[in-house]
Design a protein around this motif. Structure first.
Motif, PDB file in Angstrom:
ATOM      1  N   GLU A 149       0.686  -1.174  -0.120  1.00 59.03           N
ATOM      2  CA  GLU A 149      -0.090   0.050   0.018  1.00 59.03           C
ATOM      3  C   GLU A 149       0.917   1.324   0.153  1.00 59.03           C
ATOM      4  O   GLU A 149       1.524   1.805   1.020  1.00 59.03           O
ATOM      5  N   ALA A 150       0.838   1.980  -1.263  1.00 62.41           N
ATOM      6  CA  ALA A 150       1.969   3.004  -1.240  1.00 62.41           C
ATOM      7  C   ALA A 150       1.827   4.211  -0.254  1.00 62.41           C
ATOM      8  O   ALA A 150       2.562   4.621   0.386  1.00 62.41           O
ATOM      9  N   LYS A 151       0.635   4.464  -0.005  1.00 58.08           N
ATOM     10  CA  LYS A 151       0.281   5.654   0.883  1.00 58.08           C
ATOM     11  C   LYS A 151       0.578   5.235   2.387  1.00 58.08           C
ATOM     12  O   LYS A 151       0.590   6.195   3.094  1.00 58.08           O
ATOM     13  N   LEU A 152       0.796   3.881   2.764  1.00 57.09           N
ATOM     14  CA  LEU A 152       1.087   3.272   4.079  1.00 57.09           C
ATOM     15  C   LEU A 152       2.706   3.298   4.127  1.00 57.09           C
ATOM     16  O   LEU A 152       2.960   2.665   5.287  1.00 57.09           O
ATOM     17  N   ASN A 153       3.282   3.595   3.313  1.00 57.94           N
ATOM     18  CA  ASN A 153       4.821   2.960   3.362  1.00 57.94           C
ATOM     19  C   ASN A 153       5.475   4.353   2.642  1.00 57.94           C
ATOM     20  O   ASN A 153       5.085   5.206   1.952  1.00 57.94           O
ATOM     21  N   THR A 155       4.906   4.103   7.048  1.00 56.65           N
ATOM     22  CA  THR A 155       4.951   5.483   7.750  1.00 56.65           C
ATOM     23  C   THR A 155       4.280   5.440   8.932  1.00 56.65           C
ATOM     24  O   THR A 155       3.949   4.137   9.177  1.00 56.65           O
ATOM     25  N   GLU A 205       1.471   6.349  10.031  1.00 56.46           N
ATOM     26  CA  GLU A 205       0.070   5.588   9.772  1.00 56.46           C
ATOM     27  C   GLU A 205       0.050   3.986   9.409  1.00 56.46           C
ATOM     28  O   GLU A 205      -0.838   3.285  10.093  1.00 56.46           O
TER      29      GLU A 205
END
Length: 228
Positions: A197-201, A209, A211
């Motif tokens: 999951e790009a937005k969480l890494n 991240t 999050e």
């Protein structure tokens, strides 16, 4: 009945007063001893949870390491007023071989729960699965030998199939096999809900991240809460 001569009253009154004063002092001293004993009684010693892993455990890439999943587990424990302290023994870049080399030093301090999070770097480097499994088993054996009453938790890891479908499949199976063989608590996949999951890494696509770490903390908490 004969009356007591007045001069005897003069002698008895000081004796009675002295006896009363002595009794009061003894009672005060006893109360003082009780208070001192209570004050000197130490609070229950906190039990120790050790997270032994790599950059995921070490919260690599975060400005504040306490935002990593290990730090979040400590905050969760504190909020529930559980008598545990968390030790973060994560080292970025650590392989299972490196972990097996440094575990003896770590085991010099007592522990009650041991969470083993290693293997991801082995997979990324293509280290033979048999080698990874052997090293993880060696670490488990050392912890069991040193602290037979400690509870062990194994964090499962997976790697992308682009490294090779069979290798990825064999690698994933290592954790379930070790958990069953050693009767360990298994976190099926530490990065569940975060991996890929790009937005969480972070930009490297590997490290979560802040999050992302919140989700990791939940993945861990679900499995360890009943051990506390």
């Amino acid at each position: 009945m004969k009356r007591i001569p007045s001069f005897l009253y003069t002698l008895l009154i000081p004796i009675l007063l002295l006896a009363c004063n002595t009794e009061q002092k003894e009672q005060s001293a006893a109360a003082g001893d009780s208070t001192d004993t209570a004050a000197k009684t130490p609070a229950a010693k906190k039990k120790t949870i050790v997270f032994f892993g790599n950059s995921l455990t070490a919260a690599y890439g975060l400005d504040d390491p306490s935002q990593g999943f290990v730090g979040l587990i400590q905050k969760k424990i504190d909020s529930l007023k559980l008598n545990y302290k968390v030790i973060n023994a994560g080292v970025s870049g650590e392989t299972t071989s490196g972990g097996n080399s440094r575990i003896d030093w770590l085991l010099k301090q007592p522990l009650d729960i041991f969470v083993l999070e290693l293997g991801g770097n082995d997979g990324l480097r293509g280290i033979p699965v048999s080698e990874t499994k052997k090293n993880l088993q060696a670490i488990i054996d050392k912890v069991h030998t040193k602290y037979p009453e400690a509870k062990l938790v194994l964090a499962g890891m997976q790697i992308p199939p682009n490294i090779g479908q069979k290798y990825a499949s064999d690698f994933r199976a290592v954790y379930a096999d070790l958990a069953e063989k050693n009767d360990l608590t298994l976190i099926p996949f530490l990065l569940e809900g975060v991996g890929g999951e790009a937005k969480l890494n972070l930009p490297d696509g590997i490290h979560p991240t802040a999050e992302g770490h919140k989700i990791l903390a939940e993945n861990v908490w679900v499995e360890i809460k009943d051990l506390l």
